[in-house]
Design a protein around this motif. Structure first.
Motif, PDB file in Angstrom:
ATOM      1  N   LYS A 235     -46.889 -32.002  -7.752  1.00 34.93           N
ATOM      2  CA  LYS A 235     -47.660 -33.163  -7.294  1.00 34.93           C
ATOM      3  C   LYS A 235     -48.136 -33.981  -8.485  1.00 34.93           C
ATOM      4  CE  LYS A 235     -51.541 -34.451  -4.303  1.00 34.93           C
ATOM      5  NZ  LYS A 235     -50.721 -35.396  -3.505  1.00 34.93           N
ATOM      6  N   CYS A 236     -47.971 -35.299  -8.362  1.00 35.60           N
ATOM      7  CA  CYS A 236     -48.359 -36.205  -9.453  1.00 35.60           C
ATOM      8  C   CYS A 236     -49.818 -36.628  -9.337  1.00 35.60           C
ATOM      9  CB  CYS A 236     -47.483 -37.462  -9.428  1.00 35.60           C
ATOM     10  SG  CYS A 236     -45.736 -37.171  -9.700  1.00 35.60           S
ATOM     11  N   ASP A 237     -50.472 -36.748 -10.473  1.00 39.70           N
ATOM     12  CA  ASP A 237     -51.819 -37.312 -10.526  1.00 39.70           C
ATOM     13  C   ASP A 237     -51.688 -38.777 -10.922  1.00 39.70           C
ATOM     14  OD1 ASP A 237     -54.421 -38.026 -10.858  1.00 39.70           O
ATOM     15  OD2 ASP A 237     -54.794 -36.747 -12.600  1.00 39.70           O
ATOM     16  N   ASN A 238     -51.980 -39.691  -9.981  1.00 37.62           N
ATOM     17  CA  ASN A 238     -51.826 -41.121 -10.234  1.00 37.62           C
ATOM     18  C   ASN A 238     -53.150 -41.827 -10.520  1.00 37.62           C
ATOM     19  OD1 ASN A 238     -48.873 -41.628  -9.681  1.00 37.62           O
ATOM     20  ND2 ASN A 238     -49.456 -40.617  -7.780  1.00 37.62           N
ATOM     21  N   SER A 239     -54.211 -41.087 -10.698  1.00 34.07           N
ATOM     22  CA  SER A 239     -55.521 -41.701 -10.868  1.00 34.07           C
ATOM     23  C   SER A 239     -55.652 -42.328 -12.257  1.00 34.07           C
ATOM     24  CB  SER A 239     -56.628 -40.663 -10.666  1.00 34.07           C
ATOM     25  OG  SER A 239     -56.476 -39.592 -11.584  1.00 34.07           O
ATOM     26  N   ASP A 339     -49.702 -36.941 -20.068  1.00 30.48           N
ATOM     27  CA  ASP A 339     -50.125 -37.093 -18.677  1.00 30.48           C
ATOM     28  C   ASP A 339     -49.105 -37.875 -17.846  1.00 30.48           C
ATOM     29  OD1 ASP A 339     -52.443 -35.746 -19.256  1.00 30.48           O
ATOM     30  OD2 ASP A 339     -53.672 -37.546 -19.462  1.00 30.48           O
ATOM     31  N   ARG A 343     -44.916 -37.728 -13.864  1.00 32.32           N
ATOM     32  CA  ARG A 343     -44.852 -38.703 -12.779  1.00 32.32           C
ATOM     33  C   ARG A 343     -43.793 -39.766 -13.035  1.00 32.32           C
ATOM     34  NH1 ARG A 343     -50.186 -39.576 -14.788  1.00 32.32           N
ATOM     35  NH2 ARG A 343     -50.372 -41.466 -16.073  1.00 32.32           N
TER      36      ARG A 343
END
Length: 400
Positions: A235-239, A339, A343
């Motif tokens: 799962k990608c962290d897009n924040s 980071d 993604r």
């Protein structure tokens, strides 16, 4: 001829004072496989000069929503059409004025805005009469490079200079004029296009299937197949994360950049297609652009050089705005890279299907387009080579 309702009203306030609208003609600008999230029209606007009575022609591009409901849903056109209009009408003039205040030459890496609307009723709901009208920079010699070949070293350096300027200007404006940034920029960079709905899972599963086929058939990258699939499923962290979060184009690839050539060398760049802009890490733009749009040998041989070149340009621009560059050191940017790599692998590898597709096999996407009734999109040879190159890069950098 394609019709644009009430074009004269759309142009009000955008034409030079001495020009009077007379008539227009429009035709399709792109063919199958060249554009997916909109309809692009080439428009010739006939005007009369009130002083000389001579006829003048304005060459423009009109962008309208895709006719297919499926493509409108995929690209969330009901949410993204207004932000793109406002990028031209509000965001770019704001950035230019901010640069002027700091004694800089205002950015010129976008086409001139000629008008935009969501409908004919002056409401906030997009319908089939939505249109964005901008200058047709092709008549000034700007063109897209070969998407199957990608950019050479000197061309990507030219583009990275502009990209670093855009990212740095966004950060400086955010830090020095936070109220203005929050009011005039933030509302137009908050739309998440992919990754937050069930439909995105289909792209990932299709990508995994293609990955198994492509990497499994290449002995050089086959050993990394399991690690790549794990990367795709994670799962990608897009924040957005501070302090680096800024205005990010989010869809920078060959066809969304137009370049002017002189004596066989590209000398000027324009960014196009701002419907997917977000407030996230500048590393996202850098990754996606380099992975999808640079010649394969350059990706492998010059990756570190290009990242360093971009960062140097980025820092130089921040200094012009008198921004304290200590929080934006190369070490700090390396964390942004860390980071971003996962993604952007998902992003780039999924988008290779349309970006590098064989256009001879592409079909027009009409109103009744439904992917369930279409054969699966097969990876082109360029797609296969690019994916293997990206996997080699990721292994080389310890990202697998």
């Amino acid at each position: 001829m394609y019709e644009i309702e009430n074009l004269s009203d759309l142009l009000k306030g955008q034409l030079d004072e001495e020009l009077e609208y007379v008539d227009y003609s429009a035709k399709s600008l792109t063919g199958p496989g060249e554009n997916f999230g909109s309809v692009m029209l080439s428009v010739e606007i006939k005007c009369k000069n009130k002083k000389t009575n001579n006829e003048e022609t304005i060459y423009a591009v009109a962008k309208t929503p895709p006719p297919s409901e499926f493509m409108q849903k995929i690209f969330k056109t009901d949410l993204t059409f207004k932000p793109e209009i406002e990028f031209y009408r509000t965001v770019f003039p704001l950035l230019q004025e901010f640069q002027k205040k700091h004694g800089m030459k205002p950015l010129q890496y976008h086409a001139k805005f000629l008008g935009g609307r969501l409908n004919l009723k002056n409401t906030d709901t997009m319908d089939s009469n939505a249109v964005l009208l901008i200058e047709n920079i092709a008549v000034k010699g700007f063109k897209c490079a070969d998407r199957l070949k990608g950019f050479d070293l000197e061309t990507i350096k030219l583009i990275l200079q502009d990209l670093a300027n855009l990212h740095a200007t966004g950060i400086a404006l955010k830090l020095q004029c936070p109220d203005e940034f929050n009011k005039k920029v933030k509302p137009y960079v908050n739309i998440m296009i992919f990754g937050d709905d069930a439909g995105s899972e289909n792209f990932v599963e299709d990508n995994i299937k293609a990955t198994r086929d492509i990497l499994g058939a290449n002995e050089e990258v086959k050993p990394f197949l399991h690690a790549v699939i794990e990367l795709l499923r994670k799962k990608c962290d897009n924040s957005p994360k501070e302090p680096f979060a800024t205005i990010v184009h989010q869809d920078l690839w060959v066809n969304n950049l137009m370049l002017k050539e002189e004596n066989g060398k590209f000398i000027e760049n324009k960014f196009v297609d701002f419907q997917m802009c977000r407030y996230v890490s500048p590393a996202d733009d850098l990754f996606f652009l380099l992975l999808t749009s640079v010649q394969n040998d350059i990706i492998l041989e010059k990756w570190d050089f290009l990242v360093q070149f971009y960062h140097e340009q980025f820092i130089d621009n921040l200094k012009k705005f008198d921004v304290n560059t200590e929080p934006f050191s190369r070490e700090a940017f390396d964390q942004e890279i860390k980071d971003s790599y996962q993604r952007q692998y998902v992003h780039a590898s999924c988008m290779l299907f349309p970006l590098l597709m064989d256009k001879s096999k592409a079909k027009p996407i009409g109103k009744d387009f439904d992917p369930k009734n279409e054969p699966p999109m097969e990876p082109s040879e360029a797609h296969k080579k690019k994916l293997c190159t990206i996997v080699k890069l990721y292994n080389k950098n310890g990202w697998l």
